[in-house]
Scaffold this motif. Structure first.
Motif, PDB file in Angstrom:
ATOM      1  N   THR A 293      52.842  10.899  69.699  1.00 46.52           N
ATOM      2  CA  THR A 293      53.485  11.915  68.873  1.00 46.52           C
ATOM      3  C   THR A 293      52.442  12.706  68.095  1.00 46.52           C
ATOM      4  N   ARG A 294      52.478  14.023  68.248  1.00 48.27           N
ATOM      5  CA  ARG A 294      51.613  14.913  67.465  1.00 48.27           C
ATOM      6  C   ARG A 294      52.424  15.568  66.357  1.00 48.27           C
ATOM      7  N   GLU A 295      53.613  16.046  66.699  1.00 43.36           N
ATOM      8  CA  GLU A 295      54.493  16.680  65.722  1.00 43.36           C
ATOM      9  C   GLU A 295      55.931  16.235  65.992  1.00 43.36           C
ATOM     10  N   LEU A 296      56.698  16.053  64.932  1.00 44.88           N
ATOM     11  CA  LEU A 296      58.114  15.742  65.079  1.00 44.88           C
ATOM     12  C   LEU A 296      58.861  16.406  63.928  1.00 44.88           C
ATOM     13  N   THR A 297      59.762  17.327  64.259  1.00 49.66           N
ATOM     14  CA  THR A 297      60.551  18.045  63.258  1.00 49.66           C
ATOM     15  C   THR A 297      62.017  17.673  63.440  1.00 49.66           C
TER      16      THR A 297
ATOM     17  N   SER B  57      62.643  17.705  73.040  1.00 48.34           N
ATOM     18  CA  SER B  57      63.742  17.908  72.094  1.00 48.34           C
ATOM     19  C   SER B  57      64.745  16.787  72.278  1.00 48.34           C
ATOM     20  N   GLY B  58      65.600  16.601  71.280  1.00 54.01           N
ATOM     21  CA  GLY B  58      66.590  15.541  71.370  1.00 54.01           C
ATOM     22  C   GLY B  58      67.598  15.617  70.238  1.00 54.01           C
ATOM     23  N   GLU B  59      68.612  14.766  70.330  1.00 54.45           N
ATOM     24  CA  GLU B  59      69.690  14.761  69.341  1.00 54.45           C
ATOM     25  C   GLU B  59      70.187  13.343  69.086  1.00 54.45           C
ATOM     26  N   VAL B  60      70.760  13.179  67.913  1.00 52.88           N
ATOM     27  CA  VAL B  60      71.597  12.019  67.608  1.00 52.88           C
ATOM     28  C   VAL B  60      73.031  12.535  67.613  1.00 52.88           C
TER      29      VAL B  60
ATOM     30  N   SER C 264      69.021  16.651  64.958  1.00 57.07           N
ATOM     31  CA  SER C 264      68.307  17.158  66.130  1.00 57.07           C
ATOM     32  C   SER C 264      66.812  17.127  65.854  1.00 57.07           C
ATOM     33  N   ALA C 265      66.045  17.099  66.933  1.00 51.78           N
ATOM     34  CA  ALA C 265      64.594  17.008  66.777  1.00 51.78           C
ATOM     35  C   ALA C 265      63.883  17.812  67.846  1.00 51.78           C
TER      36      ALA C 265
END
Length: 207
Positions: A135-139, A169-172, A181-182
């Motif tokens: 992981t480099r960045e996670l928003t 990208s992803g979601e809960v 979301s991410a």
């Protein structure tokens, strides 16, 4: 992939049960009974660890030889644990988080939501057989509460690859709604690239 012992998985499961009892049981006498039962089960397992079996063993769902993470490991009592599968080109996990993961009352702690997204997106980053990446960045955007003790789905996917970078990208999801979301960037180190060792040897030979 590495394997863990049924004894370790069984013991970790009992410790998770203890954690749940400690945070949700308000009646002292009932808590004592639950702790006593768990303690007895732990001791019984130590009488013959090799004979311990697990009815439904948790699958190994990460690229690590021995999964010890606090989100998917069957032998880490901090982990729920999540089971991640591949479905329609995405990494998917269906789970239900118990009370020890509480933040605001009745809600999963936001840090745990972030941890789930980081793990599932990371799984997606490796599912295609690409070299290891980190992981480099996670928003993360939180849209609504993620409830405790309710069905939750976590989804992650690779959107594109640019050299050593992977954009994900992803979601809960809760009842089909996006609770969080991410987006993120995973990067693969140079030494993980195919042929890295040979190129170093070639460059050294030319000096």
């Amino acid at each position: 992939m590495g394997q863990h012992s049924p004894f370790a998985e069984h013991s970790a499961g009992l410790v998770r049960g203890l954690a749940r009892a400690l945070v949700e049981e308000r009646d002292e006498a009932a808590l004592v009974d639950r702790v006593r039962t768990i303690a007895r089960q732990l001791l019984e397992a130590t009488d013959d660890p090799a004979a311990v079996t697990v009815a439904d063993p948790h699958p190994q769902t990460t690229s690590f030889a021995q999964d010890l993470t606090p989100i998917t490991s069957a032998i880490n009592p901090l982990a729920p644990p999540l089971s991640i599968r591949q479905e329609d080109g995405q990494s998917v996990s269906d789970t239900r988080l118990p009370p020890q993961y509480v933040g605001p009352p009745g809600r999963v702690h936001g840090g745990i939501v972030a941890l789930m997204l980081d793990q599932v997106l990371g799984n997606a980053a490796h599912a295609s057989g690409l070299p290891p990446s980190y992981t480099r960045e996670l928003t993360i955007t939180y849209n609504e509460a993620t409830p405790l003790d309710a069905p939750v789905r976590v989804v992650g996917r690779i959107d594109r690859v640019d050299g050593r970078k992977r954009f994900l990208s992803g979601e809960v999801l809760v009842d089909g709604r996006v609770a969080a979301s991410a987006t993120g960037v995973w990067i693969s180190p140079r030494e993980a690239q195919p042929g890295y060792g040979q190129s170093i040897t070639k460059d050294a030979a030319q000096v």
